[in-house]
Design an enzyme around this catalytic site. Structure first.
Site, PDB file in Angstrom:
ATOM      1  N   LYS A  53     -22.506  26.218 -29.473  1.00  0.00           N
ATOM      2  CA  LYS A  53     -22.604  24.914 -28.408  1.00  0.00           C
ATOM      3  C   LYS A  53     -22.443  25.439 -26.726  1.00  0.00           C
ATOM      4  O   LYS A  53     -22.979  25.053 -26.092  1.00  0.00           O
ATOM      5  CB  LYS A  53     -21.408  24.120 -28.518  1.00  0.00           C
ATOM      6  CG  LYS A  53     -20.696  23.787 -29.742  1.00  0.00           C
ATOM      7  CD  LYS A  53     -19.646  23.136 -30.162  1.00  0.00           C
ATOM      8  CE  LYS A  53     -19.523  22.184 -31.766  1.00  0.00           C
ATOM      9  NZ  LYS A  53     -18.307  21.783 -32.129  1.00  0.00           N
ATOM     10  N   GLN A  97     -12.218  22.282 -31.157  1.00  0.00           N
ATOM     11  CA  GLN A  97     -13.262  22.540 -32.433  1.00  0.00           C
ATOM     12  C   GLN A  97     -11.700  22.609 -33.391  1.00  0.00           C
ATOM     13  O   GLN A  97     -10.215  23.240 -33.650  1.00  0.00           O
ATOM     14  CB  GLN A  97     -13.291  24.048 -32.324  1.00  0.00           C
ATOM     15  CG  GLN A  97     -14.186  24.852 -33.498  1.00  0.00           C
ATOM     16  CD  GLN A  97     -14.946  24.273 -33.788  1.00  0.00           C
ATOM     17  OE1 GLN A  97     -16.018  23.452 -32.754  1.00  0.00           O
ATOM     18  NE2 GLN A  97     -15.654  23.510 -34.962  1.00  0.00           N
ATOM     19  N   ASP A 120     -17.878  13.434 -29.460  1.00  0.00           N
ATOM     20  CA  ASP A 120     -17.529  13.932 -30.665  1.00  0.00           C
ATOM     21  C   ASP A 120     -17.637  12.587 -31.336  1.00  0.00           C
ATOM     22  O   ASP A 120     -18.033  12.398 -33.200  1.00  0.00           O
ATOM     23  CB  ASP A 120     -16.840  15.378 -31.231  1.00  0.00           C
ATOM     24  CG  ASP A 120     -17.206  16.622 -31.391  1.00  0.00           C
ATOM     25  OD1 ASP A 120     -18.260  16.777 -31.837  1.00  0.00           O
ATOM     26  OD2 ASP A 120     -15.996  17.102 -31.640  1.00  0.00           O
TER      27      ASP A 120
END
Ligand code: NDP
Length: 294
Positions: A53, A97, A120
């Site tokens: 990322k 995460q 997200d």
């Protein structure tokens, strides 16, 4: 033989597009989008995903703000840190995460990410807006958006088609089914209790497989000419590889590619596109902030 849907090439094209858009935003406002990432502990897989990322964000000019914490961090401390990032005006997209260590309640931590920064697309309000007609979510889960983007960029017709989604998770199966429905597909969702998924798949013009079962969907489940999007990432033992394993999808690729009209490989299909969608949603979030401020 099927057209191979090239996720790596499509992701590279999208990163070029994003790079231009980030430069335009900077030119216009003097600001760049910021992606905040919270990483707890030292899981190798999580570290790899975060590194990917970071690399992609850097490539397109998005500011990558990584906050790493030891696995022993308390839930209270972590909540405080996530809140601080959420309050930081230079952070436009904020992700935690997963998975978090078992002593931490993931839901309690994710709740600290505000709707506007939910890059997200996991916020129940965003999912609710995705589910409801007449509402537009600010962000959606990245992997389902990646599947839809691949279908669109390969000109695969969805309107009026039969789509079968294997899997009903919050992050892949259910949202991708909703997205296909919004594009006027007739959607069937299969899950672990579904009887005879093979027969259901054989009726599909589009199959999206997201179950985490290596090579579960066989070639004879696929209707000739159907589009097959394979989300699964499974490692299977392979003595011929240095690593001792290889990655396969949820679809038996070699069989299915002989029948399908188009198919994503694993690796190199949906995976590289998912990170692109995270960057895209971070940019969209920054654009919302700066166009509202003008
Ligand atoms: P989950 O484990 O959360 O969900 C799996 C789903 O598949 C469940 O709904 C389950 O049904 C269903 N399922 C399991 N076995 C079967 C079966 N034999 N037949 C039919 N349905 C079945 O997985 P995720 O949705 O998180 O991920 C799915 C796959 O996609 C994994 O391989 C994962 O690694 C991969 N993935 C890839 C990403 C990418 O960027 N390419 C991103 C995210 C995930 P039930 O609800 O009944 O239990």
């Amino acid at each position: 033989m099927a057209t191979i849907i090239d996720g790596n090439a499509t992701a590279a094209t999208i990163r070029e597009e994003l790079k231009k858009e980030v430069a335009e935003l900077k030119e216009r406002t003097g600001k760049v989008p910021g992606l905040g990432v919270v990483l707890v502990g030292a899981r190798k897989d999580s570290e790899t995903y975060v590194r990917m990322k970071g690399k992609a964000a850097e490539e397109v000019g998005i500011n990558f703000i990584l906050k790493k914490f030891p696995a022993e961090i308390t839930q209270e401390e972590l909540i405080k840190e996530v809140r601080a990032l959420n309050d930081d005006e230079s952070v436009h997209g904020l992700i935690v995460q997963l998975p978090l260590p078992s002593h931490i309640n993931e839901k309690a931590v994710l709740e600290q990410v505000g709707l506007a920064k939910d890059a997200d697309g996991f916020d129940p309000l965003n999912i609710g807006m995705l589910a409801m007609k007449g509402h537009t979510p600010l962000s959606v889960p990245c992997t389902p958006r990646a599947c839809m983007e691949l279908l669109a960029r390969y000109n695969i017709d969805i309107d009026g088609k039969r789509a079968v989604v294997l899997g009903r998770s919050n992050i892949v199966g259910t949202p991708v089914a909703l997205m296909l429905l919004h594009k006027n597909a007739t959607v069937t969702i299969c899950h672990s209790r579904t009887k005879d998924p093979a027969a259901i798949c054989r009726e599909a013009d589009i199959i999206v497989a997201a179950i985490g079962q290596p090579e579960y969907v066989k070639g004879d489940w696929v209707k000739p000419g159907a589009a097959v999007i394979d989300v699964g990432i499974n490692s299977v033992p392979d003595a011929s590889r240095k690593a001792g394993y290889r990655l396969v999808g949820d679809v038996a690729f070699n069989e299915a590619k002989e029948v399908a009209g188009a198919i994503t490989p694993v690796p190199g299909g949906v995976g590289p596109m998912t990170v692109c969608m995270l960057l895209k949603q971070t940019l969209e979030s920054a654009k919302r902030v700066y166009s509202a401020a003008q």
